[in-house]
Motif scaffolding. Structure first.
Motif, PDB file in Angstrom:
ATOM      1  N   LEU A 290      23.175   9.202 -12.442  1.00 26.43           N
ATOM      2  CA  LEU A 290      22.129   8.353 -13.009  1.00 26.43           C
ATOM      3  C   LEU A 290      21.066   9.189 -13.731  1.00 26.43           C
ATOM      4  O   LEU A 290      20.515  10.135 -13.172  1.00 26.43           O
ATOM      5  CB  LEU A 290      21.473   7.528 -11.895  1.00 26.43           C
ATOM      6  N   ASP A 291      20.804   8.819 -14.952  1.00 29.05           N
ATOM      7  CA  ASP A 291      19.745   9.432 -15.754  1.00 29.05           C
ATOM      8  C   ASP A 291      18.857   8.294 -16.238  1.00 29.05           C
ATOM      9  O   ASP A 291      19.202   7.570 -17.167  1.00 29.05           O
ATOM     10  CB  ASP A 291      20.344  10.198 -16.933  1.00 29.05           C
ATOM     11  N   LEU A 292      17.718   8.122 -15.590  1.00 25.96           N
ATOM     12  CA  LEU A 292      16.825   7.019 -15.891  1.00 25.96           C
ATOM     13  C   LEU A 292      15.644   7.523 -16.691  1.00 25.96           C
ATOM     14  O   LEU A 292      14.704   8.103 -16.141  1.00 25.96           O
ATOM     15  CB  LEU A 292      16.359   6.362 -14.582  1.00 25.96           C
TER      16      LEU A 292
ATOM     17  N   GLY B 281      22.054  -1.387  -8.404  1.00 25.40           N
ATOM     18  CA  GLY B 281      22.004  -0.532  -9.578  1.00 25.40           C
ATOM     19  C   GLY B 281      23.246  -0.508 -10.429  1.00 25.40           C
ATOM     20  O   GLY B 281      23.166  -0.231 -11.626  1.00 25.40           O
ATOM     21  N   THR B 282      24.416  -0.786  -9.847  1.00 27.75           N
ATOM     22  CA  THR B 282      25.649  -0.699 -10.631  1.00 27.75           C
ATOM     23  C   THR B 282      25.989  -2.004 -11.338  1.00 27.75           C
ATOM     24  O   THR B 282      27.005  -2.078 -12.027  1.00 27.75           O
ATOM     25  CB  THR B 282      26.842  -0.296  -9.743  1.00 27.75           C
ATOM     26  N   LEU B 283      25.152  -3.030 -11.166  1.00 30.24           N
ATOM     27  CA  LEU B 283      25.421  -4.318 -11.798  1.00 30.24           C
ATOM     28  C   LEU B 283      25.541  -4.154 -13.311  1.00 30.24           C
ATOM     29  O   LEU B 283      24.650  -3.608 -13.968  1.00 30.24           O
ATOM     30  CB  LEU B 283      24.292  -5.301 -11.476  1.00 30.24           C
TER      31      LEU B 283
ATOM     32  N   THR C 268      16.568  12.510 -13.303  1.00 28.90           N
ATOM     33  CA  THR C 268      17.855  12.656 -12.636  1.00 28.90           C
ATOM     34  C   THR C 268      17.622  13.037 -11.158  1.00 28.90           C
ATOM     35  O   THR C 268      16.505  12.998 -10.668  1.00 28.90           O
ATOM     36  CB  THR C 268      18.699  13.720 -13.338  1.00 28.90           C
ATOM     37  N   GLY C 269      18.705  13.404 -10.472  1.00 33.97           N
ATOM     38  CA  GLY C 269      18.583  13.818  -9.072  1.00 33.97           C
ATOM     39  C   GLY C 269      18.629  12.666  -8.087  1.00 33.97           C
ATOM     40  O   GLY C 269      18.137  12.778  -6.959  1.00 33.97           O
ATOM     41  N   TRP C 270      19.270  11.549  -8.458  1.00 34.01           N
ATOM     42  CA  TRP C 270      19.350  10.376  -7.599  1.00 34.01           C
ATOM     43  C   TRP C 270      20.502  10.503  -6.609  1.00 34.01           C
ATOM     44  O   TRP C 270      21.451  11.259  -6.822  1.00 34.01           O
ATOM     45  CB  TRP C 270      19.514   9.116  -8.438  1.00 34.01           C
ATOM     46  N   ARG C 271      20.428   9.757  -5.546  1.00 30.06           N
ATOM     47  CA  ARG C 271      21.462   9.745  -4.504  1.00 30.06           C
ATOM     48  C   ARG C 271      21.419   8.397  -3.788  1.00 30.06           C
ATOM     49  O   ARG C 271      20.557   7.546  -4.068  1.00 30.06           O
ATOM     50  CB  ARG C 271      21.223  10.870  -3.496  1.00 30.06           C
TER      51      ARG C 271
ATOM     52  N   THR D 184       0.809  -1.229   0.000  1.00 31.76           N
ATOM     53  CA  THR D 184       0.000   0.000   0.000  1.00 31.76           C
ATOM     54  C   THR D 184       0.836   1.269   0.000  1.00 31.76           C
ATOM     55  O   THR D 184       0.337   2.330  -0.382  1.00 31.76           O
ATOM     56  CB  THR D 184      -0.932   0.023   1.227  1.00 31.76           C
ATOM     57  N   THR D 185       2.106   1.183   0.410  1.00 28.73           N
ATOM     58  CA  THR D 185       2.920   2.398   0.523  1.00 28.73           C
ATOM     59  C   THR D 185       3.939   2.561  -0.603  1.00 28.73           C
ATOM     60  O   THR D 185       4.541   3.625  -0.731  1.00 28.73           O
ATOM     61  CB  THR D 185       3.671   2.430   1.867  1.00 28.73           C
ATOM     62  N   LEU D 186       4.139   1.543  -1.426  1.00 26.81           N
ATOM     63  CA  LEU D 186       5.051   1.647  -2.571  1.00 26.81           C
ATOM     64  C   LEU D 186       4.239   1.665  -3.858  1.00 26.81           C
ATOM     65  O   LEU D 186       3.525   0.710  -4.172  1.00 26.81           O
ATOM     66  CB  LEU D 186       6.036   0.468  -2.597  1.00 26.81           C
ATOM     67  N   LEU D 187       4.347   2.763  -4.597  1.00 25.28           N
ATOM     68  CA  LEU D 187       3.591   2.923  -5.833  1.00 25.28           C
ATOM     69  C   LEU D 187       4.520   2.747  -7.032  1.00 25.28           C
ATOM     70  O   LEU D 187       5.537   3.442  -7.145  1.00 25.28           O
ATOM     71  CB  LEU D 187       2.942   4.308  -5.880  1.00 25.28           C
ATOM     72  N   PRO D 188       4.207   1.826  -7.945  1.00 24.98           N
ATOM     73  CA  PRO D 188       5.086   1.584  -9.097  1.00 24.98           C
ATOM     74  C   PRO D 188       5.132   2.781 -10.037  1.00 24.98           C
ATOM     75  O   PRO D 188       4.134   3.458 -10.256  1.00 24.98           O
ATOM     76  CB  PRO D 188       4.448   0.365  -9.772  1.00 24.98           C
ATOM     77  N   ARG D 189       6.312   3.007 -10.590  1.00 30.27           N
ATOM     78  CA  ARG D 189       6.521   4.090 -11.542  1.00 30.27           C
ATOM     79  C   ARG D 189       7.191   3.537 -12.797  1.00 30.27           C
ATOM     80  O   ARG D 189       8.353   3.143 -12.781  1.00 30.27           O
ATOM     81  CB  ARG D 189       7.384   5.199 -10.912  1.00 30.27           C
ATOM     82  N   ASP D 190       6.414   3.499 -13.895  1.00 25.15           N
ATOM     83  CA  ASP D 190       6.899   3.018 -15.182  1.00 25.15           C
ATOM     84  C   ASP D 190       7.359   4.224 -15.986  1.00 25.15           C
ATOM     85  O   ASP D 190       6.556   4.904 -16.626  1.00 25.15           O
ATOM     86  CB  ASP D 190       5.769   2.265 -15.889  1.00 25.15           C
ATOM     87  N   LEU D 191       8.649   4.482 -15.972  1.00 20.60           N
ATOM     88  CA  LEU D 191       9.168   5.727 -16.523  1.00 20.60           C
ATOM     89  C   LEU D 191       9.235   5.752 -18.053  1.00 20.60           C
ATOM     90  O   LEU D 191       9.263   6.833 -18.642  1.00 20.60           O
ATOM     91  CB  LEU D 191      10.554   6.008 -15.946  1.00 20.60           C
ATOM     92  N   ASN D 192       9.297   4.594 -18.680  1.00 22.39           N
ATOM     93  CA  ASN D 192       9.367   4.575 -20.139  1.00 22.39           C
ATOM     94  C   ASN D 192       8.141   3.932 -20.771  1.00 22.39           C
ATOM     95  O   ASN D 192       8.138   3.613 -21.963  1.00 22.39           O
ATOM     96  CB  ASN D 192      10.634   3.865 -20.612  1.00 22.39           C
ATOM     97  N   ALA D 193       7.094   3.763 -19.960  1.00 18.42           N
ATOM     98  CA  ALA D 193       5.798   3.267 -20.449  1.00 18.42           C
ATOM     99  C   ALA D 193       5.912   1.950 -21.201  1.00 18.42           C
ATOM    100  O   ALA D 193       5.252   1.743 -22.226  1.00 18.42           O
ATOM    101  CB  ALA D 193       5.139   4.329 -21.337  1.00 18.42           C
TER     102      ALA D 193
END
Length: 244
Positions: A106-108, A78-80, A112-115, A47-56
């Motif tokens: 990271l540019d997904l 992520g670095t794999l 951007t703006g990842w940490r 209920t607290t994690l909402l999926p985000r499909d960034l490239n549809a």
């Protein structure tokens, strides 16, 4: 109760990461016996994690955490397969410096703006990772992650990829330790569930987060679809007319 586990002075010459390496064969056996799987009735993640499909493309690339107001990368390693997989290439883990550099660059799909994850407050204390481990995924009792019988790892991996026996780098350096320089990590393997200060050349997982939600791809309104269809039909008619 803090979930930061103090290390004994008698072990000051050998860091937790050194112990991890020294126990190599044992850890390999433990890892092979434990695989994180989604457990829907455990924790709050459904209920607290909402999926985000960034490239549809129909696959979630990230998950927005409505409790912490941050977005987690779907891949906990992520670095794999990248140039930042630098400590033991191919194992999906990185040194602290490489992990921070990777997250910052990271540019997904234009986002951007990842940490790296951080402590909640001035720390050391509960962190974004320990909250994910204990509360969101329900793998431990909140505030006492290192209590109770094993296993302590990410038995419930929720919707994430490559999340099981992970030691995860945090964003904060530990100026009170060293030399050599140290940074904080969350140890989440089968015999650990605590924060630990480690040399920055150790190799742990890099799990990127981003403050707030991420912008989603724009979905055309029904009227827009109709105009696009008319435009395509018009182009087809013009081509047909030109050939006759």
């Amino acid at each position: 109760m803090s979930i930061v586990k103090a290390r004994s002075a008698s072990l000051s010459a050998m860091s937790a990461s050194s112990l991890k390496v020294a126990l190599g064969g044992v850890f390999a056996c433990v890892v092979s016996l434990a695989h994180g799987v989604p457990i829907p009735m455990q924790g709050t993640w459904t209920t607290t994690l909402l999926p985000r499909d960034l490239n549809a493309d129909g696959t979630a690339d990230a998950y927005y955490d409505t409790t912490l107001n941050i977005t987690w990368l779907a891949n906990a390693m992520g670095t794999l397969g990248t140039v930042y997989d630098d400590a033991l290439p191919g194992n999906g883990e990185s040194t602290w410096t490489a992990a921070k550099t990777w997250a910052a660059s990271l540019d997904l799909y234009g986002v951007t703006g990842w940490r790296l994850p951080r402590f909640l407050g001035s720390g050391p204390g509960p962190s974004e990772v320990s909250h994910m481990h204990c509360v969101t995924l329900g793998n431990r009792t909140p505030g006492s992650c290192n209590s109770g019988p094993p296993p302590w790892n990410f038995v419930n991996s929720g919707p994430f990829q490559n999340l099981n026996n992970n030691w995860v780098w945090l964003d904060e350096e530990d100026p009170s330790s060293g030399p050599p320089p140290h940074a904080w990590a969350f140890a989440g393997d089968a015999v650990s569930a605590y924060h630990t200060s480690e040399v920055i050349t150790a190799d742990f997982s890099a799990w990127a987060v981003r403050d707030g939600d991420v912008p989603l791809p724009a979905i055309p309104e029904p009227g827009t679809w109709a105009l696009m269809a008319l435009g395509i039909a018009g182009l087809a008619a013009a081509r047909f007319k030109g050939r006759t």
